[in-house]
Design an enzyme around this catalytic site. Structure first.
Site, PDB file in Angstrom:
ATOM      1  N   ALA A 330       0.827  -1.208   0.000  1.00  0.00           N
ATOM      2  CA  ALA A 330       0.000   0.000   0.000  1.00  0.00           C
ATOM      3  C   ALA A 330       0.866   1.265   0.000  1.00  0.00           C
ATOM      4  O   ALA A 330       1.944   1.290  -0.580  1.00  0.00           O
ATOM      5  CB  ALA A 330      -0.980  -0.042   1.175  1.00  0.00           C
ATOM      6  N   SER A 331       0.414   2.283   0.701  1.00  0.00           N
ATOM      7  CA  SER A 331       1.082   3.587   0.622  1.00  0.00           C
ATOM      8  C   SER A 331       2.427   3.638   1.320  1.00  0.00           C
ATOM      9  O   SER A 331       3.129   4.655   1.214  1.00  0.00           O
ATOM     10  CB  SER A 331       0.161   4.671   1.203  1.00  0.00           C
ATOM     11  OG  SER A 331      -1.013   4.787   0.435  1.00  0.00           O
ATOM     12  N   THR A 332       2.814   2.579   2.030  1.00  0.00           N
ATOM     13  CA  THR A 332       4.116   2.606   2.701  1.00  0.00           C
ATOM     14  C   THR A 332       5.266   2.690   1.695  1.00  0.00           C
ATOM     15  O   THR A 332       6.380   3.082   2.065  1.00  0.00           O
ATOM     16  CB  THR A 332       4.318   1.356   3.580  1.00  0.00           C
ATOM     17  OG1 THR A 332       4.255   0.181   2.764  1.00  0.00           O
ATOM     18  CG2 THR A 332       3.254   1.288   4.675  1.00  0.00           C
TER      19      THR A 332
END
Length: 615
Positions: A330-332
């Site tokens: 995801a956005s990590t």
């Protein structure tokens, strides 16, 4: 009148007959003596060694002696794998006159299983009467004390002591320590292939998982032996020689048990994983997979019922989520994607795009939505990372293409094992065109790349990979292989061998741009983790993520209230602290927990606080 018989003697012929018979007899005697001498030579000279060995084997018995297994300590010398004494009750059958009476008296001291007498009698059928026979395998210290007081009532019975593996931390370290258990047929086959039968002649246990398995050769030790002279019935006459075993070597791990237990406390039994490491050397400070199980259950042999419960549990406690769990990052990974964009000159830190809440591939009607449905307006690299703007990264991924992304991410540890010193690790998936063709026999579509731009689609990562890639960002390209072993006690530490070639950028200033963007995520108003770190006494660089478990239609909305629990989003959070002098990097994944900064963020913050402030 009877006539007398006249005998005519031929002395010459008689002499010849006697001579022939004498020669024949002599030849037979010579042949027999030759056979005898030949056999005697064969026995005494040619096969002397073989028959001497057989005779000695009948006369001398070699009994292997098991070595003590090496102990395991955490980085602060707290013992995490110990050897504790275990007591059994043994009997010399020939010294017991009335077995039923003895067992009846034992039953008065402590409870015995139903059918104990019948089972004992059945086992004794195949046991020599002068050899020690185990009546009861494990006795508590209270039972040992009771028996010792009353031992005069039990001729032929005695207490025997041994050592058993024990894990004092219970469930806390199971997935990284592993456990020892009885050697099975598969283990025997491996031992035979490795030509190590002699090493396990006196041992019936072996490391099965984790550190116990990875460093089995170091922990096991070298067996000793005792030579005994026995008679033709196998009774011991005397001890000829004793070679003491060499104990296994002790290990010191990089784990901080205080921080490990803090991670467990913060997880509160929820499904997920926490990995914390020192970015300056790759030492893993904490690695937790939840839920877990007690490794002590396996040491003496777990019951079928208990193992079935673990194997069939919907919570999947046997899986090491920290190294085997595969999750959409995801956005990590947005900071890394931004770094790739800077390196390939697709963006600068001042490049701005307009975010109306959606993004479209040129000449394609489908709209890719931002998590913020009304959009972020004008965003640059810093705000797109700090506010986790999806539109910015849809556009960036479209410009870069999948191969540029995959090639850039590989040195950061995605798509391959990190090399951590346990066998239970997954490489997860870093997709590209070749991967999809090999896996599905399908071409790669532009839409696949757009999903990769926000860490979704085919891309998966393990928590240890996320922690590793974050540590590389923290140290501006320095790479240290994640490892659990600090040192074999008595030998130098292993850190130097963990160094990997650093990542060199075309423009080293790009490291600072990305670090600053992650700093703003935690400390600039509007950053997705600002509420967590606004009053923190230290500065951090972080990034949250919310990973979709299933896809939703283009214009549909995700309703957390109506989605089944196992389909809810995963919460992720990565970061390091302090910002300018990184001492700890953390990755957190919570399964089906929802929003990353709200659910995984407090766990990462708690880990920072515990390590930087409590210490």
């Amino acid at each position: 009148m009877r006539r007398s018989r006249v005998t005519i003697q031929n002395h010459t012929e008689e002499a010849a007959l006697f001579k022939r018979r004498a020669l024949f007899t002599f030849a037979v005697v010579v042949i027999l003596i030759s056979i005898l001498l030949s056999n005697l030579y064969y026995l005494q000279v040619t096969s002397h060694t073989d028959y001497q060995t057989r005779a000695n084997e009948n006369r001398v018995r070699v009994i292997p002696v098991a070595p003590n297994r090496g102990l395991i300590f955490d980085r602060n010398n707290n013992i995490v794998a110990n050897n504790l004494p275990v007591y059994s009750l043994e009997m010399i059958p020939e010294k017991v006159a009335n077995l039923e009476h003895i067992i009846a008296e034992l039953g008065k001291l402590f409870p015995l299983e139903e059918g104990f007498i019948e089972d004992t009698q059945e086992r004794l059928k195949y046991h020599r009467r002068f050899k020690a026979f185990t009546l009861i395998k494990q006795l508590s210290e209270k039972q040992v004390a009771k028996f010792s007081i009353n031992q005069h009532k039990f001729p032929g019975l005695s207490i025997a002591a041994g050592l058993n593996r024990y894990y004092p931390q219970g469930e806390s370290l199971t997935h990284l320590l592993g456990y020892v258990a009885r050697i099975n047929s598969k283990d025997r086959e491996k031992i035979s292939i490795d030509d190590k039968e002699g090493m396990y002649a006196a041992t019936n246990q072996i490391g099965k998982q984790g550190i116990e398995k990875f460093y089995e050769d170091i922990l096991h030790g070298i067996p000793g032996s005792t030579e005994e002279e026995v008679n033709n019935r196998g009774r011991v006459i005397r001890t000829l020689k004793h070679i003491p075993p060499e104990a296994g070597r002790d290990l010191q791990l990089t784990i901080d048990i205080t921080l490990q237990n803090k991670a467990i406390e913060l997880l509160q039994g929820r499904r997920g994983a926490v990995v914390a490491l020192d970015p300056n050397n790759g030492e893993i400070l904490a690695m937790v997979s939840s839920p877990s199980y007690d490794p002590n259950l396996f040491v003496q042999g777990i019951s079928s019922r208990n193992y079935s419960n673990l194997l069939n549990s919907t919570q999947k406690p046997l899986i090491n989520r920290a190294t085997q769990g595969q999750y959409a990052p995801a956005s990590t990974v947005k900071p890394l994607l931004a770094l790739a964009g800077l390196e390939h000159n697709f963006v600068t830190d001042k490049t701005k795009i307009w975010d109306p809440g959606f993004w479209q591939i040129p000449n394609v009607e489908r709209k890719y939505r931002d998590w913020k449905r009304w959009g972020h307006g004008w965003v640059d690299l810093y705000t797109s990372v700090a506010h986790s703007c999806d539109i910015y990264f849809y556009d960036l991924a479209y410009k870069m293409g999948i191969q540029n992304i995959a090639d850039f991410m590989q040195p950061f540890g995605f798509g391959e094992s990190t090399g951590i010193d346990i066998h239970e690790e997954s490489s997860a998936i870093l997709p590209d065109k070749g991967w999809k063709r090999a896996r599905y026999n399908q071409p790669w579509y532009i839409g696949d790349t757009i999903s990769i731009g926000i860490g979704q689609g085919y891309w998966t990562a393990t928590p240890i990979q996320l922690a590793y890639s974050t540590s590389i960002l923290a140290t501006k390209g320095q790479r240290f292989r994640p490892h659990l072993l600090k040192q074999v006690i008595g030998e130098p530490e292993t850190n130097a061998s963990s160094n990997l070639a650093p990542i060199k950028l075309k423009n080293e200033a790009n490291w600072n741009i990305i670090s600053n963007a992650m700093y703003q995520t935690a400390h600039k108003y509007g950053g997705s983790a600002y509420s967590l770190f606004k009053d923190s006494p230290y500065k951090a660089a972080v990034k949250s993520g919310t990973g979709q478990v299933f896809g939703i239609a283009e214009d549909a909305q995700y309703d957390e209230e109506t989605v089944q629990e196992h389909l809810k989003d995963n919460a992720l959070f990565v970061g390091w602290a302090p910002y300018n002098n990184p001492k700890i990097a953390v990755a957190v994944v919570l399964e089906n927990a929802g929003w990353g900064s709200a659910n995984a963020g407090p766990i990462a913050k708690g880990m920072f606080d515990s390590y930087l402030l409590d210490n």
